[in-house]
Design an enzyme around this catalytic site. Structure first.
Site, PDB file in Angstrom:
ATOM      1  N   TYR A  54      56.823  80.935  21.081  1.00 42.52           N
ATOM      2  CA  TYR A  54      57.984  81.845  21.081  1.00 42.52           C
ATOM      3  C   TYR A  54      58.096  82.569  19.746  1.00 42.52           C
ATOM      4  CZ  TYR A  54      62.879  83.323  21.648  1.00 42.52           C
ATOM      5  OH  TYR A  54      64.026  84.069  21.742  1.00 42.52           O
ATOM      6  N   ASP A 106      57.953  93.510  36.422  1.00 48.36           N
ATOM      7  CA  ASP A 106      57.512  92.429  35.531  1.00 48.36           C
ATOM      8  C   ASP A 106      56.969  93.107  34.281  1.00 48.36           C
ATOM      9  OD1 ASP A 106      56.084  90.543  34.111  1.00 48.36           O
ATOM     10  OD2 ASP A 106      55.217  89.596  35.886  1.00 48.36           O
ATOM     11  N   VAL A 107      57.634  92.904  33.149  1.00 48.15           N
ATOM     12  CA  VAL A 107      57.254  93.659  31.943  1.00 48.15           C
ATOM     13  C   VAL A 107      55.844  93.338  31.460  1.00 48.15           C
ATOM     14  CG1 VAL A 107      59.620  94.016  31.116  1.00 48.15           C
ATOM     15  CG2 VAL A 107      58.353  91.970  30.386  1.00 48.15           C
ATOM     16  N   LYS A 144      57.810  86.631  18.904  1.00 46.37           N
ATOM     17  CA  LYS A 144      58.910  87.386  18.291  1.00 46.37           C
ATOM     18  C   LYS A 144      58.498  87.952  16.934  1.00 46.37           C
ATOM     19  CE  LYS A 144      61.807  86.903  21.644  1.00 46.37           C
ATOM     20  NZ  LYS A 144      62.238  88.073  22.414  1.00 46.37           N
ATOM     21  N   PHE A 157      73.018  83.112  20.792  1.00 52.21           N
ATOM     22  CA  PHE A 157      73.948  83.828  21.672  1.00 52.21           C
ATOM     23  C   PHE A 157      74.252  83.024  22.921  1.00 52.21           C
ATOM     24  CE2 PHE A 157      74.760  88.251  20.372  1.00 52.21           C
ATOM     25  CZ  PHE A 157      74.082  88.238  19.165  1.00 52.21           C
ATOM     26  N   CYS A 205      65.034  93.660  26.676  1.00 55.11           N
ATOM     27  CA  CYS A 205      65.658  92.330  26.567  1.00 55.11           C
ATOM     28  C   CYS A 205      64.943  91.283  27.400  1.00 55.11           C
ATOM     29  CB  CYS A 205      67.125  92.395  27.007  1.00 55.11           C
ATOM     30  SG  CYS A 205      68.206  93.177  25.804  1.00 55.11           S
ATOM     31  N   ASP A 265      64.150  94.111  35.989  1.00 53.35           N
ATOM     32  CA  ASP A 265      64.125  92.647  35.879  1.00 53.35           C
ATOM     33  C   ASP A 265      63.150  92.116  36.912  1.00 53.35           C
ATOM     34  OD1 ASP A 265      66.534  90.759  34.365  1.00 53.35           O
ATOM     35  OD2 ASP A 265      65.075  89.743  35.651  1.00 53.35           O
ATOM     36  N   SER A 293      63.881  87.829  17.432  1.00 51.95           N
ATOM     37  CA  SER A 293      64.677  86.607  17.341  1.00 51.95           C
ATOM     38  C   SER A 293      64.601  86.122  15.899  1.00 51.95           C
ATOM     39  CB  SER A 293      64.099  85.520  18.257  1.00 51.95           C
ATOM     40  OG  SER A 293      64.674  84.255  17.957  1.00 51.95           O
TER      41      SER A 293
HETATM   42  P1  NAP Z   1      68.201  85.509  29.792  1.00 52.70           P
HETATM   43  O1  NAP Z   1      69.651  85.381  30.066  1.00 52.70           O
HETATM   44  O2  NAP Z   1      67.262  84.469  30.292  1.00 52.70           O
HETATM   45  O3  NAP Z   1      67.745  86.953  30.343  1.00 52.70           O
HETATM   46  C1  NAP Z   1      66.422  87.360  30.301  1.00 52.70           C
HETATM   47  C2  NAP Z   1      66.139  88.146  31.574  1.00 52.70           C
HETATM   48  O4  NAP Z   1      64.774  88.633  31.487  1.00 52.70           O
HETATM   49  C3  NAP Z   1      66.219  87.285  32.836  1.00 52.70           C
HETATM   50  O5  NAP Z   1      66.836  87.989  33.886  1.00 52.70           O
HETATM   51  C4  NAP Z   1      64.745  87.030  33.135  1.00 52.70           C
HETATM   52  O6  NAP Z   1      64.468  86.758  34.477  1.00 52.70           O
HETATM   53  C5  NAP Z   1      64.151  88.350  32.715  1.00 52.70           C
HETATM   54  N1  NAP Z   1      62.700  88.248  32.572  1.00 52.70           N
HETATM   55  C6  NAP Z   1      61.982  87.206  32.076  1.00 52.70           C
HETATM   56  N2  NAP Z   1      60.682  87.476  32.119  1.00 52.70           N
HETATM   57  C7  NAP Z   1      60.560  88.733  32.647  1.00 52.70           C
HETATM   58  C8  NAP Z   1      59.458  89.564  32.975  1.00 52.70           C
HETATM   59  N3  NAP Z   1      58.187  89.150  32.779  1.00 52.70           N
HETATM   60  N4  NAP Z   1      59.703  90.795  33.464  1.00 52.70           N
HETATM   61  C9  NAP Z   1      60.960  91.208  33.692  1.00 52.70           C
HETATM   62  N5  NAP Z   1      62.050  90.456  33.446  1.00 52.70           N
HETATM   63  C10 NAP Z   1      61.847  89.231  32.927  1.00 52.70           C
HETATM   64  O7  NAP Z   1      67.912  85.594  28.239  1.00 52.70           O
HETATM   65  P2  NAP Z   1      68.780  86.220  27.028  1.00 52.70           P
HETATM   66  O8  NAP Z   1      69.355  85.100  26.273  1.00 52.70           O
HETATM   67  O9  NAP Z   1      69.639  87.327  27.503  1.00 52.70           O
HETATM   68  O10 NAP Z   1      67.588  86.789  26.135  1.00 52.70           O
HETATM   69  C11 NAP Z   1      67.290  88.179  26.077  1.00 52.70           C
HETATM   70  C12 NAP Z   1      66.280  88.390  24.965  1.00 52.70           C
HETATM   71  O11 NAP Z   1      66.888  87.996  23.729  1.00 52.70           O
HETATM   72  C13 NAP Z   1      65.017  87.534  25.090  1.00 52.70           C
HETATM   73  O12 NAP Z   1      63.909  88.288  24.650  1.00 52.70           O
HETATM   74  C14 NAP Z   1      65.270  86.380  24.144  1.00 52.70           C
HETATM   75  O13 NAP Z   1      64.067  85.842  23.632  1.00 52.70           O
HETATM   76  C15 NAP Z   1      66.056  87.087  23.058  1.00 52.70           C
HETATM   77  N6  NAP Z   1      66.883  86.171  22.248  1.00 52.70           N
HETATM   78  C16 NAP Z   1      67.924  85.491  22.819  1.00 52.70           C
HETATM   79  C17 NAP Z   1      68.686  84.639  22.014  1.00 52.70           C
HETATM   80  C18 NAP Z   1      69.869  83.869  22.554  1.00 52.70           C
HETATM   81  O14 NAP Z   1      70.489  83.134  21.772  1.00 52.70           O
HETATM   82  N7  NAP Z   1      70.220  83.995  23.820  1.00 52.70           N
HETATM   83  C19 NAP Z   1      68.363  84.487  20.670  1.00 52.70           C
HETATM   84  C20 NAP Z   1      67.292  85.191  20.138  1.00 52.70           C
HETATM   85  C21 NAP Z   1      66.564  86.046  20.947  1.00 52.70           C
HETATM   86  P3  NAP Z   1      64.258  85.192  34.889  1.00 52.70           P
HETATM   87  O15 NAP Z   1      65.634  84.630  34.919  1.00 52.70           O
HETATM   88  O16 NAP Z   1      63.579  85.281  36.205  1.00 52.70           O
HETATM   89  O17 NAP Z   1      63.399  84.550  33.809  1.00 52.70           O
END
Ligand code: NAP
Length: 255
Positions: A161, A58-59, A165, A194, A85, A37, A148
């Site tokens: 976005y 950083d991915v 995706k 989610f 993720c 992360d 997504s």
């Molecule tokens: P989240 O709670 O914000 O978790 C994402 C994590 O990734 C955070 O810890 C974030 O750190 C980290 N991150 C962001 N950019 C990064 C980078 N460049 N390198 C390394 N780590 C990084 O989000 P989530 O809801 O779990 O989402 C996870 C994935 O599912 C994402 O790809 C999102 O697009 C996808 N998704 C989520 C939903 C939903 O409803 N939640 C729906 C469809 C798709 P920071 O906090 O510092 O940004």
């Protein structure tokens, strides 16, 4: 592939939301977890909680990923599971009030969500491909990326976005084909709505209203429901080259 105490796994974005739920779930099954992360506090906290290793990465930066893979592999050996993720979800219209979309924001969104998934997957695949097979079919590992439903029907303000995706969706088949001879499976999950920090930041009534838009069950999904699907993908060797929508039948409207 059997998930057990001998299964090293890496989860990008493992410090929060879906990634953290996956990490806890796989650790509960006995896997050895490395949390990647960019948020060091969150990532370290999850790693400490589950007895895993935290790798600041950083991915979108391949060199930082390489350092993360090195640390994870020296702690646990070659990862056999990678779940991507890490992601960001900024919102901006294609043009608004006479101003075009910020090019830097568009580039960053693709860089993290699309490039970041591919860079991590490619580095994991390189390591898996030269490791010993671990299944009777010659399987060496599995990669799960997170798309997504916006990759199919992006909403207003989601051009960047949704493009990122849709890119992940587009990667899934060619990567599965590229890696078939190496016994590496590639799948993607396209989540709907989610309950993670990404959505929990919204006002309660907005969350309720979003949940009510899901045909059935009419609620926001729980991150454990993603983790359960990821487990099934790991364990079911016939799942390869597909994107699975996990969305309660929601089809996003324009807004
Ligand atoms: P989240 O709670 O914000 O978790 C994402 C994590 O990734 C955070 O810890 C974030 O750190 C980290 N991150 C962001 N950019 C990064 C980078 N460049 N390198 C390394 N780590 C990084 O989000 P989530 O809801 O779990 O989402 C996870 C994935 O599912 C994402 O790809 C999102 O697009 C996808 N998704 C989520 C939903 C939903 O409803 N939640 C729906 C469809 C798709 P920071 O906090 O510092 O940004």
């Amino acid at each position: 592939m059997r998930i057990g105490a001998d299964t090293p796994a890496i989860i990008t974005g493992g410090g929060s939301g879906l990634g953290a739920a996956n990490a806890r779930h796989l650790a509960g099954l006995g896997a050895k977890l490395a949390i990647f992360d960019r948020d060091a506090d969150a990532g370290q906290a999850v790693a400490d909680e589950i007895g895993g290793v935290f790798c600041a990465a950083d991915v979108s930066d391949p060199e930082s990923l390489t350092a993360g893979f090195k640390k994870a592999r020296s702690a646990h050996g070659q990862e056999r599971i990678l779940i991507c993720c890490a992601g960001i979800a900024p919102a901006q219209k294609t043009a608004s009030k006479g101003q075009p979309h910020d090019p830097a924001l568009f580039a960053t969104t693709l860089s993290v969500n699309l490039n970041g998934s591919f860079f991590a997957a490619s580095q994991a695949a390189a390591g898996m491909s030269v490791a010993d097979p671990i299944t009777a079919d010659g399987g060496r590992g599995v990669i799960i990326m997170t798309a997504s439903v916006a990759g199919y029907e992006g909403q207003i303000g989601q051009a960047a976005y949704a493009a990122s995706k849709a890119g992940v969706i587009g990667l899934t088949v060619p990567m599965a084909r590229d890696l078939a001879r190496d016994g590496i499976r590639v799948m993607a999950i396209a989540p709907g709505l989610f309950k993670t920090p990404m959505l929990l930041g919204l006002p309660e009534e907005v969350q309720q209203s979003l949940g009510q838009q899901v045909p059935f069950p009419a609620r926001l999904a729980d991150p454990i429901e993603y983790a359960m699907l990821a487990q099934q993908i790991c364990e079911n060797d016939m799942l390869n080259g597909s994107v699975i929508r996990l969305d309660g039948a929601i089809r996003l409207g324009p807004r």
